[in-house]
Write a protein that holds these residues in place. Structure first.
Motif, mmCIF file in Angstrom:
data_model
loop_
_atom_site.group_PDB
_atom_site.id
_atom_site.type_symbol
_atom_site.label_atom_id
_atom_site.label_comp_id
_atom_site.label_asym_id
_atom_site.label_seq_id
_atom_site.Cartn_x
_atom_site.Cartn_y
_atom_site.Cartn_z
ATOM 1 N N ARG A 144 56.775 48.106 36.396
ATOM 2 C CA ARG A 144 55.670 47.367 35.776
ATOM 3 C C ARG A 144 55.875 45.868 35.922
ATOM 4 O O ARG A 144 54.927 45.117 36.187
ATOM 5 C CB ARG A 144 55.544 47.750 34.296
ATOM 6 C CG ARG A 144 54.958 49.137 34.065
ATOM 7 C CD ARG A 144 54.522 49.334 32.621
ATOM 8 N NE ARG A 144 55.639 49.262 31.684
ATOM 9 C CZ ARG A 144 56.374 50.305 31.329
ATOM 10 N NH1 ARG A 144 56.137 51.510 31.846
ATOM 11 N NH2 ARG A 144 57.363 50.172 30.455
ATOM 12 N N ASP A 147 55.045 44.814 39.444
ATOM 13 C CA ASP A 147 53.593 44.696 39.607
ATOM 14 C C ASP A 147 53.085 43.390 39.017
ATOM 15 O O ASP A 147 52.232 42.714 39.609
ATOM 16 C CB ASP A 147 52.889 45.885 38.940
ATOM 17 C CG ASP A 147 53.114 47.195 39.676
ATOM 18 O OD1 ASP A 147 53.493 47.141 40.867
ATOM 19 O OD2 ASP A 147 52.937 48.268 39.058
ATOM 20 N N GLU A 148 53.621 43.009 37.836
ATOM 21 C CA GLU A 148 53.219 41.737 37.220
ATOM 22 C C GLU A 148 53.639 40.560 38.096
ATOM 23 O O GLU A 148 52.902 39.582 38.230
ATOM 24 C CB GLU A 148 53.843 41.605 35.829
ATOM 25 C CG GLU A 148 53.203 42.469 34.765
ATOM 26 C CD GLU A 148 51.747 42.092 34.521
ATOM 27 O OE1 GLU A 148 51.403 40.892 34.601
ATOM 28 O OE2 GLU A 148 50.936 43.004 34.269
#
Length: 344
Positions: A144, A147-148
């Motif tokens: 995650r 992705d950020e």
């Protein structure tokens, strides 16, 4: 009186302004960091800081350089000194988080890196937080953050990001995804020993493909003959293939090149115990514990000591010996790489 007050206010204002302007030495040190020459940056910082502290802004520069050469304890010290001089410095907090992560203090690293991201979200901070999550075994959280990072902006080192993705995909059981990520990274940097070592460990050895893993470790060692982690990993793969003598030779060499890696003593301890040398194996396993194996990697070694080493009590602690100063390495070919991976 009024003119004196005005002059004093002007002097204070100019001093504050000067503190916000980097010195020529700081600019020079940062240029060396940008060029991938942390030892050059360290030399400048050491001269300028010296015993009288000098330009305190250089503490955070030196912390960055120490993190770059995998000296996290020294990086932590300088990051904390920078925070004393400039409380709330986002750059110092970031370097502190990087150092704490490398030292295995991932709880503190998470706190500091999350604070950095609240104040100044950057791709590098997201990627560093992803690496902390990966170290803690939480690859969904790591992905995650990756992705950020990619949403925040272009990454500075795409191969490093691809390596992190490959490692996490392997840890999640996705061998095909791991292979694709590592292969893409190696297209970008085909002579990077860290990538070859990481692919061997995560993509191949993790899935029991030790012959293919050894080929990758061979490449890593070819590109960096002093790469302790690759020797250690190659030794373990040799052991899993039945070559115990070759394993001990490689892992022993890894320990001579980098004696602070607890995985070296974990590996040697397991091999010796399984070959019947219980006393020697227990000595190695206890050394792994002294090097914080449990804190860094989990309870495996302590469980082995509890199972096998009851008949061999731990020796009394040796008297403290003053450390012998060692010369700082240079950027000459053959030095350990500036970048490291999480492979033991």
């Amino acid at each position: 009186m009024r003119s004196t007050v005005l002059l004093l206010a002007l002097a204070i204002g100019l001093r504050a302004l000067a503190q916000d302007v980097p010195s020529a030495k700081e600019v020079s040190a940062r240029k060396y960091l940008a060029k991938g020459k942390p030892y050059k940056a360290l030399a400048i910082c050491d001269r300028e800081l010296g015993p009288t502290e000098g330009d305190k802004r250089l503490h955070v520069v030196r912390a960055t350089a120490y993190n770059a050469i995998a000296e996290p304890a020294k990086a932590e010290r300088d990051a904390r000194l920078a925070l004393q001089a400039y409380p709330g410095s986002i750059e110092a907090l970031y370097e502190l988080g990087v150092a704490e992560s490398a030292l295995g203090r991932t709880d503190s690293a998470l706190v500091h890196l999350r604070y950095v991201l609240e104040k100044a979200p950057t791709t590098e901070a997201h990627l560093q937080l992803a690496a902390v999550h990966q170290t803690r075994g939480d690859c969904p959280a790591a992905m995650r953050e990756v992705d950020e990072a990619l949403r925040t902006g272009p990454v500075r080192d795409p191969s490093r990001t691809l390596r992190l993705i490959g490692e996490c995909k392997a840890m999640l059981g996705d061998s095909a995804g791991a292979r694709a990520a590592f292969d893409s990274a190696l297209v970008l940097h085909p002579r990077d020993p860290v990538l070859w070592n990481s692919r061997g460990f995560h993509r191949y050895a993790h899935f029991g493909e030790h012959r293919r893993a050894i080929l990758d470790y061979d490449r890593a060692i070819k590109f960096n003959p002093n790469y302790s982690y690759a020797f250690n990993n190659r030794g373990w793969s040799k052991y899993k293939l039945g070559d115990a003598d070759g394993a001990i030779k490689d892992i022993g060499l890894a320990g001579r090149k980098r004696g602070d890696n607890p995985y070296v003593y974990r590996n040697l301890g397991i091999i010796r115990v399984e070959r019947g040398d219980i006393e020697g194996g227990c000595r190695d396993l206890r050394m792994a514990l002294e090097l914080r194996y449990t804190e860094l990697h989990g309870p495996e070694v302590q469980e082995l000591v509890d199972r096998h080493c009851g008949a061999f009590p731990a020796p009394p602690p040796a008297p403290a010996v003053a450390p012998v100063p060692t010369p700082r390495p240079t950027n000459a070919p053959g030095e350990a790489p500036v970048k490291r991976n999480n492979a033991p």
